[in-house]
Motif scaffolding. Structure first.
Motif, PDB file in Angstrom:
ATOM      1  N   PRO A  76       0.805  -1.441   0.156  1.00 33.35           N
ATOM      2  CA  PRO A  76       0.084   0.191   0.088  1.00 33.35           C
ATOM      3  C   PRO A  76       0.939   1.161  -0.090  1.00 33.35           C
ATOM      4  N   ASP A  78      -0.820   4.277  -0.589  1.00 33.33           N
ATOM      5  CA  ASP A  78      -1.825   5.328   0.336  1.00 33.33           C
ATOM      6  C   ASP A  78      -2.729   4.412   1.027  1.00 33.33           C
ATOM      7  N   GLY A  79      -2.105   4.133   2.425  1.00 39.49           N
ATOM      8  CA  GLY A  79      -2.871   3.275   3.149  1.00 39.49           C
ATOM      9  C   GLY A  79      -4.460   3.205   3.340  1.00 39.49           C
ATOM     10  N   GLU A  80      -4.983   4.460   3.352  1.00 35.95           N
ATOM     11  CA  GLU A  80      -6.335   4.685   3.584  1.00 35.95           C
ATOM     12  C   GLU A  80      -7.118   4.096   2.474  1.00 35.95           C
ATOM     13  N   ARG A  83      -6.650   0.290   2.062  1.00 33.85           N
ATOM     14  CA  ARG A  83      -7.695  -0.486   2.995  1.00 33.85           C
ATOM     15  C   ARG A  83      -8.943  -0.410   2.578  1.00 33.85           C
ATOM     16  N   GLU A 115       7.483  -2.702   6.059  1.00 32.77           N
ATOM     17  CA  GLU A 115       6.759  -3.029   4.785  1.00 32.77           C
ATOM     18  C   GLU A 115       5.741  -4.122   5.297  1.00 32.77           C
ATOM     19  N   ALA A 118       2.831  -2.940   7.408  1.00 25.24           N
ATOM     20  CA  ALA A 118       1.910  -2.017   6.449  1.00 25.24           C
ATOM     21  C   ALA A 118       1.157  -2.946   5.823  1.00 25.24           C
ATOM     22  N   ASP A 121      -1.290  -4.658   8.382  1.00 25.91           N
ATOM     23  CA  ASP A 121      -2.154  -3.695   8.787  1.00 25.91           C
ATOM     24  C   ASP A 121      -3.563  -3.582   7.883  1.00 25.91           C
ATOM     25  N   ALA A 122      -3.151  -3.273   6.571  1.00 28.50           N
ATOM     26  CA  ALA A 122      -4.028  -2.963   5.455  1.00 28.50           C
ATOM     27  C   ALA A 122      -5.140  -4.363   5.475  1.00 28.50           C
TER      28      ALA A 122
END
Length: 334
Positions: A76, A78-80, A83, A115, A118, A121-122
């Motif tokens: 990701p 852009d995490g938002e 997700r 990484e 991340a 988390d996604a």
């Protein structure tokens, strides 16, 4: 509700996302793109519906919406948005607002702890109840049908949208790996530069991508490319020989050759000898470019073959892990 909690594999590609459901195979294949309203910033579409609703591509200006590609190199960016896109795809597969599946995902071969976190988390923020990670090259090799657990050396080259990944495998582990910036998208940009340099025409990414694909399907004849005149701003079209369009891919291919050579230099001599005999396997959407196999074979002086389903190889490999979760543990023990 019968699908609630079904184990899934998800291949997060920069160009497309594929989801494999246990016992069902690949059930979703859509572009990894998000469409946002230009005025409000509100997300109005994901995947195929985002491209259908966009007037531009890859952030190009459109009348109402703007597209974003939140995944790069399997992670990701852009995490938002990543997700929300993942959650949308999971709900689309399960047809339930709270699917809570267990996910098998691919992690880059040379990843950092940040990484890894991340990526996990996604998945968790997209409402997965569990995450199992498999190295990208292992998944690609499994999907291409390579015997990854034997002691011989195998090379896998994955040509994605924004990067090309090269890895050498042996005994179920990644022995050496490398990444070069530039994949199928680098070829697309090369086509756009060709049109601008020779005809003064500004072609957007979607038009250049379309021209590239038409040139691969039509080995002879001309390819029509539309764009705006750099001087007048007027829209016009030019016809380029299909062979000329394919020539634009030469420089990105040279980068792939150098990445493969560098990766081979980091291998033990016995594995290098295996590679000279067994060669490499091409996966990823960029592997479909006609003439690529021949160029790589000439540049590396080794056999090169394309996987039977190159675009689906990673998803199919992750799917094998979904069907047999014990396989992940076996690979990790090697």
């Amino acid at each position: 509700m019968s699908l609630l909690g079904r184990d899934l594999a998800i291949d997060l590609g920069a160009a497309g996302t594929r989801i494999y459901a246990k016992g069902r195979g690949i059930v979703l294949d859509e572009p990894s793109v998000v469409l946002r309203d230009r005025q409000t910033g509100r997300v109005v579409g994901f995947g195929a519906e985002a491209l259908d609703g966009a007037d531009g591509a890859d952030g190009a200006d459109g009348a109402d919406g703007e597209t974003y590609w939140p995944i790069s190199d399997g992670l990701p960016q852009d995490g938002e948005l990543a997700r929300r896109m993942i959650r949308h795809f999971l709900r689309k597969v399960h047809r339930h607002p709270f699917p809570r599946p267990r996910l098998v995902m691919a992690v880059p071969d040379e990843f950092t702890p940040i990484e890894r976190v991340a990526l996990r988390d996604a998945g968790f923020e997209a409402e997965a109840r569990g995450i199992l990670l498999v190295k990208h090259a292992i998944a690609a090799a499994l999907g291409a049908g390579l015997p990854v657990r034997d002691g011989a050396g195998h090379m896998v080259v994955d040509i994605g949208r924004d990067a090309t990944r090269v890895a050498v495998l042996s005994c179920g582990a990644v022995v050496a790996a490398g990444t070069v910036r530039g994949g199928g998208n680098a070829v697309t940009r090369a086509v756009a530069r060709l049109v601008e340099d020779e005809h003064g025409l500004l072609a957007d990414e979607r038009e250049a991508e379309s021209a590239k694909l038409r040139a691969t399907r039509e080995p002879t004849g001309n390819v029509l490319i539309r764009g705006r005149d750099a001087g007048t701003g007027e829209e016009r079209a030019v016809a380029l020989p299909a062979a000329r369009v394919r020539e634009a891919a030469v420089q990105p291919v040279e980068h792939i050759v150098r990445a493969a050579e560098y990766t081979m230099e980091r291998c033990p001599p016995e594995l290098t000898a295996d590679l000279g005999e067994r060669g490499m396997v091409l996966v990823g959407g960029g592997a479909l470019l006609p003439g690529l196999r021949r160029r790589l074979q000439e540049g590396l002086s080794m056999p090169v073959r394309r996987a039977e389903r190159p675009s689906d190889s990673v998803a199919l490999g992750l799917g094998r892990c979904v069907e047999d979760l014990g396989l992940i543990a076996k690979l990790r023990r090697r």
